[in-house]
Design an enzyme around this catalytic site. Structure first.
Site, PDB file in Angstrom:
ATOM      1  N   SER A   1      -9.882  -0.238   7.119  1.00 54.16           N
ATOM      2  CA  SER A   1      -9.265  -0.137   5.790  1.00 54.16           C
ATOM      3  C   SER A   1      -8.598  -1.401   5.240  1.00 54.16           C
ATOM      4  O   SER A   1      -8.242  -1.435   4.068  1.00 54.16           O
ATOM      5  CB  SER A   1      -8.231   0.980   5.783  1.00 54.16           C
ATOM      6  OG  SER A   1      -8.864   2.204   5.530  1.00 54.16           O
TER       7      SER A   1
ATOM      8  N   LYS B   1       0.862  -1.184   0.000  1.00 55.24           N
ATOM      9  CA  LYS B   1       0.000   0.000   0.000  1.00 55.24           C
ATOM     10  C   LYS B   1       0.898   1.234   0.000  1.00 55.24           C
ATOM     11  O   LYS B   1       1.919   1.272   0.698  1.00 55.24           O
ATOM     12  CB  LYS B   1      -0.884  -0.020   1.249  1.00 55.24           C
ATOM     13  CG  LYS B   1      -1.861   1.137   1.337  1.00 55.24           C
ATOM     14  CD  LYS B   1      -2.746   1.007   2.585  1.00 55.24           C
ATOM     15  CE  LYS B   1      -3.782   2.098   2.667  1.00 55.24           C
ATOM     16  NZ  LYS B   1      -4.648   1.954   3.864  1.00 55.24           N
TER      17      LYS B   1
ATOM     18  N   SER C   1      -9.589   2.083   2.873  1.00 57.30           N
ATOM     19  CA  SER C   1      -8.678   2.770   1.992  1.00 57.30           C
ATOM     20  C   SER C   1      -7.671   1.886   1.273  1.00 57.30           C
ATOM     21  O   SER C   1      -7.047   2.341   0.302  1.00 57.30           O
ATOM     22  CB  SER C   1      -7.931   3.838   2.801  1.00 57.30           C
ATOM     23  OG  SER C   1      -7.124   3.245   3.794  1.00 57.30           O
TER      24      SER C   1
END
Ligand SMILES: NC(=O)C[C@H](N)C(=O)O
Length: 512
Positions: A191, A84, A167
């Protein structure tokens, strides 16, 4: 090197199988890395990757092959993974999905990235996410994905008109589309769990403090946690074992709990496991499809010998206002470092001779106005407000008190059960654009994940079915498993036993 494995099969291998194939030299780390890099390019339209660096990836892969040849291979030697874009990396740009950090290069790797590299993982690239991890749909990124000149949302591999969740949307999308066998994510209020559920993959957020936050671009420091996303609990266990561990010199909130081999207890029996089912997780607003799949999964658990125990988590509803006070408060403080002086973007034309503000203030104001997106600005404003003199007691302090009560509710519940199960989100992934003008609608979708985050508990999402209703047909559904502090092994064990009896986690989106 002879390669008995066909290349079409390579991306269908699990982390466990691929690691095995690498160690036994059925495939080289360079071949594996090339294969996944090519897949990433072929499916660039998903918008998942925001940076790749073929030279760096192949150099890491060659080093992995050398260690395999020398007999010094680590546990995940040669395994290609993606991170990420919230973890800082030396060899790849780090943007956290923000214009503020566009083109930023860190001089060091985040501890989690470093730990995975130390056991041999090879980095394929960086994955799109909501700006500073603020969002539930991955529509808040300000960074154009690889192969595109314009900013565009990450697409859900199960239906490219839909969001992948957020996210950690890029992470969930690459795992579901088999562009990487596994990826890292971070979870502040859901997330990891929510995008895992929306893309039909498996993800685990460990106990707050188990994985070091050093080198994770900070959003809400009392909540942020790193974790793996992969196709199965078994694969997550392999990654999590490498990611966790104390880091007292660099993250003062990291737990002084030794790292564990989370794969050891995967096959333990779950006969007699007490699964708490909170009534507040099954109320109004839960879609019929999600309810049906979670109910069926709970029945499956009963067949596996577990006992269902009705429990109550009475302050579940309060977790939304509490989280959306505490997280913005911490964000407003953390993001004050982006001032155009120390990091990232600085506005070029900021001087306005008619302005009443001193020149330095004008620079701050223009830089931050240009650098941050709407959702980030919204949270900075809310956070600044709730921390301001006169409102601190009414909002922030109250929220902290209720946060403690939410944690106490879980401790009460854990007197009667070993794990807690329920839906991850009230619905399946929604259509791109459907909620993008409505921040509160996005916040409400976090209802089932926020309380576990506020309490700092470990939580997982596992695939438990697909929507049947015409409007959502075929979209994946996730079930959440929450455990008490440092009970990751128990969660992974419960998830693994379920996955041995079911095949939802093996389903593959068409076209990938
Ligand atoms: N960061 C997260 O865990 C996602 C949550 N929906 C948020 O926007 O804060």
């Amino acid at each position: 090197m002879t390669t008995p494995l066909s290349h079409t099969a390579l991306h269908d291998l699990s982390v466990q199988e691929l690691t095995q194939a690498l160690q036994t030299k059925q495939v080289s780390a360079v071949e594996a890395a090339q294969h996944f890099l090519q897949r990433g390019q072929a499916h660039a339209a998903l918008g998942a990757y925001v940076d790749t660096n073929t030279d760096a990836t192949l150099a890491q892969a060659r080093a992995a092959d050398a260690r395999i040849a020398a007999g010094t291979a680590g546990a995940l030697e040669g395994l290609p993974i993606a991170h990420k874009d919230i973890f800082v990396t030396r060899d790849f740009a780090t943007t956290a999905g923000s214009r503020m950090l566009k083109g930023y290069r860190s001089p060091f790797d985040a501890t989690v990235v470093d730990k995975l590299a130390k056991v041999g993982a090879v980095t394929l690239g960086k994955l799109n996410c909501d700006e500073f991890a603020m969002g539930s749909s991955n529509e808040n990124s300000a960074i154009a994905p690889m192969g595109s000149d314009s900013v565009q949302p990450v697409r859900n591999p199960w239906n490219t008109e839909r969001i992948p969740g957020g996210s950690s949307g890029g992470s969930a999308a690459v795992v579901a589309a088999r562009l990487a066998p596994a990826a890292t994510g971070t979870d502040t209020g859901g997330s990891i769990r929510q995008p895992a559920a929306f893309c039909g993959v498996t993800g685990i957020k460990p106990t707050y403090g188990r994985a070091s936050r050093y080198g994770m671009v900070a959003f809400a420091s009392s909540l942020d946690q790193a974790g793996p996303m992969a196709r199965s609990a078994e694969d997550c266990a392999l990654l999590l074992s490498a990611m966790c561990g104390p880091d007292p010199d660099r993250d003062s909130t990291s737990l002084d709990v030794p790292t564990e081999n989370f794969a050891l207890k995967l096959n333990d029996s779950i006969e007699g496991l007490r699964i708490g089912v909170p009534k507040e997780f099954f109320g109004e607003g839960l879609s019929a499809d999600v309810r049906a799949s979670v109910d069926a999964a709970l029945k499956q658990y009963e067949q596996l010998g577990a006992k269902l125990v009705p429990i109550t988590l009475p302050r579940t509803e309060l977790s939304i206002p509490v989280y959306y006070i505490i997280a913005p408060a911490e964000a407003s403080s953390n993001l004050s470092r982006f001032d155009g002086v120390k990091f990232g973007h600085r506005a070029k034309d900021f001087a306005d001779h008619d302005s009443k503000f001193p020149l330095l203030d004008q620079m701050y104001r223009r830089t931050r106005a240009e650098g941050f997106g709407d959702e980030v600005k919204r949270r900075i404003m809310i956070g600044t407000y709730v921390l301001s003199h006169g409102y601190y007691d009414a909002y922030y302090l109250q929220a902290q008190k209720i946060r403690r009560m939410i944690a106490d509710d879980f401790q009460n519940a854990f007197k009667d059960c070993d794990v807690i199960a329920g839906p991850v989100a009230p619905t399946v992934a929604w259509k791109i654009g459907e909620k993008s003008d409505d921040p509160v609608a996005n916040y409400l979708a976090d209802i089932f994940t926020l309380s576990g985050s506020l309490a700092g508990l470990p939580g997982m999402s596992i695939p438990v079915g697909f929507a049947k209703a015409d409007a959502d047909k075929g979209m994946p559904i996730g079930m959440q498993l929450l455990g008490n502090y440092c009970q990751e092994a128990r969660l992974l064990n419960a998830a693994h036993r379920f996955q041995q009896a079911t095949d939802y986690h093996l389903a593959k989106p068409a076209g990938f």
